[in-house]
Motif scaffolding. Structure first.
Motif, PDB file in Angstrom:
ATOM      1  N   ILE A   4     -10.043  11.740  -0.410  1.00 31.49           N
ATOM      2  CA  ILE A   4     -10.543  12.898  -1.159  1.00 31.49           C
ATOM      3  C   ILE A   4     -11.511  12.425  -2.240  1.00 31.49           C
ATOM      4  CG2 ILE A   4      -9.901  14.775  -2.726  1.00 31.49           C
ATOM      5  CD1 ILE A   4      -7.235  14.916  -1.107  1.00 31.49           C
ATOM      6  N   TRP A   5     -11.129  11.370  -2.949  1.00 27.06           N
ATOM      7  CA  TRP A   5     -11.978  10.816  -4.008  1.00 27.06           C
ATOM      8  C   TRP A   5     -13.308  10.329  -3.420  1.00 27.06           C
ATOM      9  CZ3 TRP A   5     -12.396  10.976  -9.026  1.00 27.06           C
ATOM     10  CH2 TRP A   5     -13.124  10.014  -9.695  1.00 27.06           C
ATOM     11  N   ARG A   6     -13.218   9.650  -2.276  1.00 24.67           N
ATOM     12  CA  ARG A   6     -14.416   9.136  -1.620  1.00 24.67           C
ATOM     13  C   ARG A   6     -15.337  10.290  -1.196  1.00 24.67           C
ATOM     14  NH1 ARG A   6     -16.151   6.042   3.233  1.00 24.67           N
ATOM     15  NH2 ARG A   6     -15.024   7.537   4.489  1.00 24.67           N
ATOM     16  N   ALA A   7     -14.769  11.348  -0.659  1.00 23.31           N
ATOM     17  CA  ALA A   7     -15.555  12.506  -0.243  1.00 23.31           C
ATOM     18  C   ALA A   7     -16.203  13.190  -1.451  1.00 23.31           C
ATOM     19  CB  ALA A   7     -14.674  13.493   0.520  1.00 23.31           C
ATOM     20  N   ARG A   8     -15.466  13.266  -2.524  1.00 23.57           N
ATOM     21  CA  ARG A   8     -15.993  13.871  -3.751  1.00 23.57           C
ATOM     22  C   ARG A   8     -17.179  13.068  -4.273  1.00 23.57           C
ATOM     23  NH1 ARG A   8     -17.215  12.060  -8.790  1.00 23.57           N
ATOM     24  NH2 ARG A   8     -16.927  13.587 -10.384  1.00 23.57           N
ATOM     25  N   ASN A   9     -17.043  11.738  -4.302  1.00 24.04           N
ATOM     26  CA  ASN A   9     -18.138  10.901  -4.786  1.00 24.04           C
ATOM     27  C   ASN A   9     -19.336  10.956  -3.841  1.00 24.04           C
ATOM     28  OD1 ASN A   9     -16.831  10.157  -7.069  1.00 24.04           O
ATOM     29  ND2 ASN A   9     -16.073   8.225  -6.261  1.00 24.04           N
ATOM     30  N   GLY A  10     -19.076  11.011  -2.542  1.00 24.75           N
ATOM     31  CA  GLY A  10     -20.170  11.139  -1.585  1.00 24.75           C
ATOM     32  C   GLY A  10     -20.965  12.405  -1.813  1.00 24.75           C
ATOM     33  N   GLY A  15     -25.082  13.148  -1.947  1.00 25.47           N
ATOM     34  CA  GLY A  15     -25.451  14.375  -1.273  1.00 25.47           C
ATOM     35  C   GLY A  15     -24.775  14.577   0.076  1.00 25.47           C
ATOM     36  N   ASP A  16     -23.701  13.813   0.364  1.00 25.22           N
ATOM     37  CA  ASP A  16     -22.962  14.007   1.612  1.00 25.22           C
ATOM     38  C   ASP A  16     -22.410  15.423   1.645  1.00 25.22           C
ATOM     39  OD1 ASP A  16     -23.458  11.348   2.021  1.00 25.22           O
ATOM     40  OD2 ASP A  16     -21.403  10.682   1.715  1.00 25.22           O
ATOM     41  N   ARG A  17     -22.404  16.011   2.808  1.00 27.54           N
ATOM     42  CA  ARG A  17     -21.948  17.393   2.917  1.00 27.54           C
ATOM     43  C   ARG A  17     -20.859  17.556   3.975  1.00 27.54           C
ATOM     44  NH1 ARG A  17     -22.924  18.607  -1.715  1.00 27.54           N
ATOM     45  NH2 ARG A  17     -25.052  18.933  -2.361  1.00 27.54           N
ATOM     46  N   ARG A  18     -19.921  16.605   4.041  1.00 32.69           N
ATOM     47  CA  ARG A  18     -18.798  16.794   4.966  1.00 32.69           C
ATOM     48  C   ARG A  18     -18.030  18.028   4.526  1.00 32.69           C
ATOM     49  NH1 ARG A  18     -15.021  11.759   5.756  1.00 32.69           N
ATOM     50  NH2 ARG A  18     -15.239  11.653   3.525  1.00 32.69           N
ATOM     51  N   SER A  19     -17.624  18.819   5.475  1.00 31.22           N
ATOM     52  CA  SER A  19     -16.895  20.040   5.119  1.00 31.22           C
ATOM     53  C   SER A  19     -15.510  19.679   4.596  1.00 31.22           C
ATOM     54  CB  SER A  19     -16.773  20.960   6.326  1.00 31.22           C
ATOM     55  OG  SER A  19     -15.790  20.477   7.222  1.00 31.22           O
ATOM     56  N   THR A  20     -14.972  20.569   3.780  1.00 31.24           N
ATOM     57  CA  THR A  20     -13.631  20.348   3.245  1.00 31.24           C
ATOM     58  C   THR A  20     -12.606  20.318   4.369  1.00 31.24           C
ATOM     59  OG1 THR A  20     -13.434  22.719   2.834  1.00 31.24           O
ATOM     60  CG2 THR A  20     -14.124  21.329   0.990  1.00 31.24           C
ATOM     61  N   THR A  21     -12.861  21.037   5.444  1.00 29.72           N
ATOM     62  CA  THR A  21     -11.953  21.038   6.594  1.00 29.72           C
ATOM     63  C   THR A  21     -11.892  19.656   7.239  1.00 29.72           C
ATOM     64  OG1 THR A  21     -12.445  23.358   6.997  1.00 29.72           O
ATOM     65  CG2 THR A  21     -11.447  22.134   8.806  1.00 29.72           C
ATOM     66  N   VAL A  22     -13.042  19.022   7.402  1.00 30.65           N
ATOM     67  CA  VAL A  22     -13.089  17.683   7.997  1.00 30.65           C
ATOM     68  C   VAL A  22     -12.339  16.694   7.107  1.00 30.65           C
ATOM     69  CG1 VAL A  22     -14.631  15.758   8.575  1.00 30.65           C
ATOM     70  CG2 VAL A  22     -15.202  18.077   9.298  1.00 30.65           C
ATOM     71  N   VAL A  23     -12.579  16.751   5.799  1.00 31.92           N
ATOM     72  CA  VAL A  23     -11.900  15.850   4.869  1.00 31.92           C
ATOM     73  C   VAL A  23     -10.397  16.106   4.889  1.00 31.92           C
ATOM     74  CG1 VAL A  23     -11.658  15.175   2.450  1.00 31.92           C
ATOM     75  CG2 VAL A  23     -13.933  15.601   3.405  1.00 31.92           C
ATOM     76  N   ALA A  24      -9.999  17.365   4.878  1.00 38.77           N
ATOM     77  CA  ALA A  24      -8.579  17.707   4.894  1.00 38.77           C
ATOM     78  C   ALA A  24      -7.900  17.201   6.162  1.00 38.77           C
ATOM     79  CB  ALA A  24      -8.394  19.217   4.755  1.00 38.77           C
ATOM     80  N   ARG A  25      -8.556  17.339   7.312  1.00 38.67           N
ATOM     81  CA  ARG A  25      -7.983  16.849   8.568  1.00 38.67           C
ATOM     82  C   ARG A  25      -7.783  15.338   8.529  1.00 38.67           C
ATOM     83  NH1 ARG A  25     -11.592  20.561  12.457  1.00 38.67           N
ATOM     84  NH2 ARG A  25     -10.285  22.422  12.357  1.00 38.67           N
ATOM     85  N   LEU A  26      -8.760  14.620   7.991  1.00 32.35           N
ATOM     86  CA  LEU A  26      -8.639  13.172   7.891  1.00 32.35           C
ATOM     87  C   LEU A  26      -7.490  12.792   6.962  1.00 32.35           C
ATOM     88  CD1 LEU A  26      -9.549  10.352   8.586  1.00 32.35           C
ATOM     89  CD2 LEU A  26     -11.310  10.548   6.821  1.00 32.35           C
ATOM     90  N   VAL A  27      -7.362  13.488   5.845  1.00 39.71           N
ATOM     91  CA  VAL A  27      -6.268  13.217   4.901  1.00 39.71           C
ATOM     92  C   VAL A  27      -4.927  13.460   5.585  1.00 39.71           C
ATOM     93  CG1 VAL A  27      -5.168  13.988   2.768  1.00 39.71           C
ATOM     94  CG2 VAL A  27      -7.640  13.613   2.834  1.00 39.71           C
ATOM     95  N   VAL A  28      -4.813  14.539   6.342  1.00 45.15           N
ATOM     96  CA  VAL A  28      -3.567  14.832   7.064  1.00 45.15           C
ATOM     97  C   VAL A  28      -3.282  13.736   8.085  1.00 45.15           C
ATOM     98  CG1 VAL A  28      -2.483  16.418   8.715  1.00 45.15           C
ATOM     99  CG2 VAL A  28      -3.613  17.317   6.681  1.00 45.15           C
TER     100      VAL A  28
END
Length: 119
Positions: A4-10, A15-28
């Motif tokens: 989550i931290w890595r996605a936030r910093n990206g 300017g990374d735009r991974r969707s929150t759904t993609v990040v959440a799935r990876l975290v799960v």
């Protein structure tokens, strides 16, 4: 947490735009893998990615940190290292903490490390 931290910093700095759904799935997936490992179940379908340390951009510092905790001894530690853009170590610290919880240890290292990097 780190994903989550890595996605936030990206998003904030690159300017990374991974969707929150993609990040959440990876975290799960990572949490499920952790639970399987904790139960002693080895999985062949691990979530894997190559992680490589990169120095910060010119004019910035990079703070790598960790808070550790020994449940039996009820002690923790605050550990961090700060690098500059030339990969040189600016500061390294490993400090014990007594009578703390895991949450306190993890939160403390963030505050202590950020204060050190700010100086």
């Amino acid at each position: 947490m780190w994903e989550i931290w890595r996605a936030r910093n990206g998003r904030a700095f690159r300017g990374d735009r991974r969707s929150t759904t993609v990040v959440a799935r990876l975290v799960v997936q990572l949490a499920e893998e952790y639970m399987r490992e904790a139960r002693g179940e080895c999985s062949q379908n691990r979530v894997s990615r190559k992680a490589r340390w990169e120095p910060p951009q010119a004019g910035w510092l990079k703070l790598n940190l960790d808070g550790a905790y020994d449940e039996k001894e009820y002690q923790g530690s605050v550990d961090y290292i700060i690098h500059n853009e030339k990969r040189r170590v600016v500061k390294v610290v490993a400090e014990p903490m007594n009578k703390v919880s895991l949450s306190f240890s993890e939160a403390s290292v963030i505050v202590v490390g950020l204060c050190a990097a700010h100086r």
